[in-house]
Design a protein around this motif. Structure first.
Motif, PDB file in Angstrom:
ATOM      1  N   PHE A 106      -2.840   4.155  -8.377  1.00 15.73           N
ATOM      2  CA  PHE A 106      -3.625   4.148  -7.144  1.00 15.73           C
ATOM      3  C   PHE A 106      -4.922   4.935  -7.328  1.00 15.73           C
ATOM      4  O   PHE A 106      -5.974   4.547  -6.822  1.00 15.73           O
ATOM      5  CB  PHE A 106      -2.805   4.746  -5.995  1.00 15.73           C
ATOM      6  CG  PHE A 106      -3.535   4.752  -4.678  1.00 15.73           C
ATOM      7  CD1 PHE A 106      -3.767   3.566  -3.995  1.00 15.73           C
ATOM      8  CD2 PHE A 106      -3.994   5.944  -4.132  1.00 15.73           C
ATOM      9  CE1 PHE A 106      -4.451   3.565  -2.776  1.00 15.73           C
ATOM     10  CE2 PHE A 106      -4.675   5.949  -2.920  1.00 15.73           C
ATOM     11  CZ  PHE A 106      -4.900   4.761  -2.251  1.00 15.73           C
ATOM     12  N   ALA A 152      -7.917  -0.778  -3.206  1.00 20.14           N
ATOM     13  CA  ALA A 152      -7.543   0.076  -4.339  1.00 20.14           C
ATOM     14  C   ALA A 152      -6.154  -0.298  -4.844  1.00 20.14           C
ATOM     15  O   ALA A 152      -5.882  -0.262  -6.052  1.00 20.14           O
ATOM     16  CB  ALA A 152      -7.579   1.547  -3.933  1.00 20.14           C
ATOM     17  N   MET A 187      -8.747   3.784  -6.625  1.00 20.44           N
ATOM     18  CA  MET A 187      -9.727   4.517  -5.829  1.00 20.44           C
ATOM     19  C   MET A 187     -10.979   4.824  -6.641  1.00 20.44           C
ATOM     20  O   MET A 187     -12.098   4.811  -6.110  1.00 20.44           O
ATOM     21  CB  MET A 187      -9.108   5.818  -5.299  1.00 20.44           C
ATOM     22  CG  MET A 187      -8.019   5.608  -4.250  1.00 20.44           C
ATOM     23  SD  MET A 187      -8.610   4.729  -2.770  1.00 20.44           S
ATOM     24  CE  MET A 187      -9.743   5.933  -2.078  1.00 20.44           C
ATOM     25  N   LYS A 205       0.943   3.875  -3.267  1.00 18.52           N
ATOM     26  CA  LYS A 205       0.412   5.226  -3.075  1.00 18.52           C
ATOM     27  C   LYS A 205       1.474   6.287  -3.390  1.00 18.52           C
ATOM     28  O   LYS A 205       1.155   7.330  -3.973  1.00 18.52           O
ATOM     29  CB  LYS A 205      -0.077   5.409  -1.631  1.00 18.52           C
ATOM     30  CG  LYS A 205      -1.382   4.704  -1.329  1.00 18.52           C
ATOM     31  CD  LYS A 205      -1.790   4.872   0.126  1.00 18.52           C
ATOM     32  CE  LYS A 205      -2.164   6.297   0.435  1.00 18.52           C
ATOM     33  NZ  LYS A 205      -2.690   6.425   1.815  1.00 18.52           N
ATOM     34  N   GLU A 218      -8.474   1.179   1.597  1.00 20.78           N
ATOM     35  CA  GLU A 218      -7.542   1.592   0.538  1.00 20.78           C
ATOM     36  C   GLU A 218      -6.735   0.424  -0.012  1.00 20.78           C
ATOM     37  O   GLU A 218      -6.307   0.440  -1.162  1.00 20.78           O
ATOM     38  CB  GLU A 218      -6.587   2.666   1.075  1.00 20.78           C
ATOM     39  CG  GLU A 218      -7.212   4.037   1.216  1.00 20.78           C
ATOM     40  CD  GLU A 218      -6.171   5.082   1.567  1.00 20.78           C
ATOM     41  OE1 GLU A 218      -5.043   4.700   1.971  1.00 20.78           O
ATOM     42  OE2 GLU A 218      -6.482   6.276   1.431  1.00 20.78           O
ATOM     43  N   ASP A 219      -6.507  -0.597   0.819  1.00 22.02           N
ATOM     44  CA  ASP A 219      -5.727  -1.754   0.367  1.00 22.02           C
ATOM     45  C   ASP A 219      -6.354  -2.389  -0.869  1.00 22.02           C
ATOM     46  O   ASP A 219      -5.653  -2.938  -1.726  1.00 22.02           O
ATOM     47  CB  ASP A 219      -5.626  -2.794   1.488  1.00 22.02           C
ATOM     48  CG  ASP A 219      -4.962  -2.247   2.726  1.00 22.02           C
ATOM     49  OD1 ASP A 219      -3.791  -2.550   2.947  1.00 22.02           O
ATOM     50  OD2 ASP A 219      -5.631  -1.504   3.456  1.00 22.02           O
ATOM     51  N   THR A 275       0.816  -1.214   0.000  1.00 22.12           N
ATOM     52  CA  THR A 275       0.000   0.000   0.000  1.00 22.12           C
ATOM     53  C   THR A 275       0.852   1.268   0.000  1.00 22.12           C
ATOM     54  O   THR A 275       0.639   2.170  -0.807  1.00 22.12           O
ATOM     55  CB  THR A 275      -0.950   0.008   1.218  1.00 22.12           C
ATOM     56  OG1 THR A 275      -1.859  -1.090   1.095  1.00 22.12           O
ATOM     57  CG2 THR A 275      -1.745   1.301   1.272  1.00 22.12           C
TER      58      THR A 275
END
Length: 278
Positions: free
Chosen positions: A129, A152, A133, A122, A149-150, A118
């Motif tokens: 990324f 994504a 998202m 990012k 978020e992981d 991650t």
């Protein structure tokens, strides 16, 4: 083109010049039968896969997947192509349908993944990324699922994998780990948290990326500016000690020693990022 198999109202397997392809368009198969023709004007999207096994797998997935998810994948890939300004192999549709179907199933059991990549993705694959998202936003609007978020990052990796062959990707991941290790050396030496929005941090990252590339090529700055090295070493002793630790790490991993010039540039960047405002 003639219909070989109807997968659902929007998708059909057709014969085009002796080759089987999958075509998509809303209502394209509605009230049609196997053997009937489909014109190019009726088709919104064509999926061309490079093997019979993948074609068969994708056909099965499309039959078992709800139409909303297929539309999400189409939107996601279109967004990704635009964001990256590149073409993508149609295999990515298969991979994303497979992945997102499983992710939705996992979410119903509140089983969410935790990705060790991650931070890396990012920071160094920000466009990929952002695509991930965007995918989470589409899923949330359709299914009201709050993915972390992981997830994504997992989506982003499909697009990263499409752009790099396996050997290059392996090297890229290795370089990202090296970069993170060097940043950690600086961070823990000074007991600080980086301001990742600052210009000096961005400059440090850029310098380290090129520095790591030079390590691969076994190239170093060789200007032999020993006077400048001594001046910087004297002015910024804490930065010198931090770079000494970096040098030990580099020697152990790459079996290379830093030249005075590499020391000098690293000391300057380290000092700027920990002591100065932009």
């Amino acid at each position: 083109m003639k219909i070989r198999q109807i997968l659902n109202n929007n998708i059909a397997l057709v014969d085009r010049g002796g080759n089987e392809i999958i075509v998509y368009s809303k209502g394209i198969s509605f009230l049609k039968k196997v053997g009937q023709p489909i014109t190019e004007a009726e088709i919104e999207k064509v999926y061309v896969l490079d093997s019979e096994d993948r074609l068969e797998h994708f056909s099965y997935l499309l039959q078992a997947t709800d139409e909303q998810l297929i539309e999400i994948v189409n939107q996601l890939v279109t967004f990704g192509k635009t964001k990256l300004n590149t073409t993508l192999n149609d295999y990515i549709y298969l991979a994303l349908v497979d992945h997102l179907s499983f992710a939705i199933d996992r979410s119903k059991k509140e089983q969410f993944i935790s990705s060790p990549l991650t931070w890396n993705v990012k920071k160094f694959y920000s466009k990929h990324f952002e695509i991930g998202m965007y995918g989470l936003d589409l899923l949330h609007k359709q299914y009201a699922i709050e993915f972390p978020e992981d997830e994504a990052v997992s989506i982003a990796l499909h697009f990263i994998n499409q752009q790099f062959d396996e050997a290059v990707l392996t090297q890229t991941n290795s370089d990202l780990k090296t970069l993170k290790h060097i940043l950690n050396i600086i961070k823990y030496h000074f007991n600080i948290e980086f301001d990742e929005t600052s210009l000096n941090y961005s400059r440090l990252i850029t310098h380290l990326q090129f520095f790591i590339e030079r390590l691969h090529r076994k190239e170093n700055y060789q200007e032999e500016s020993s006077v400048l090295f001594e001046q910087v070493k004297t002015l910024y002793p804490d930065a010198f000690e931090a770079v000494q630790k970096i040098a030990i790490y580099v020697l152990g991993k790459y079996d290379q020693e830093l030249t005075q010039d590499e020391y000098t540039y690293l000391m300057l960047h380290v000092h700027r990022v920990v002591q100065r405002r932009d």
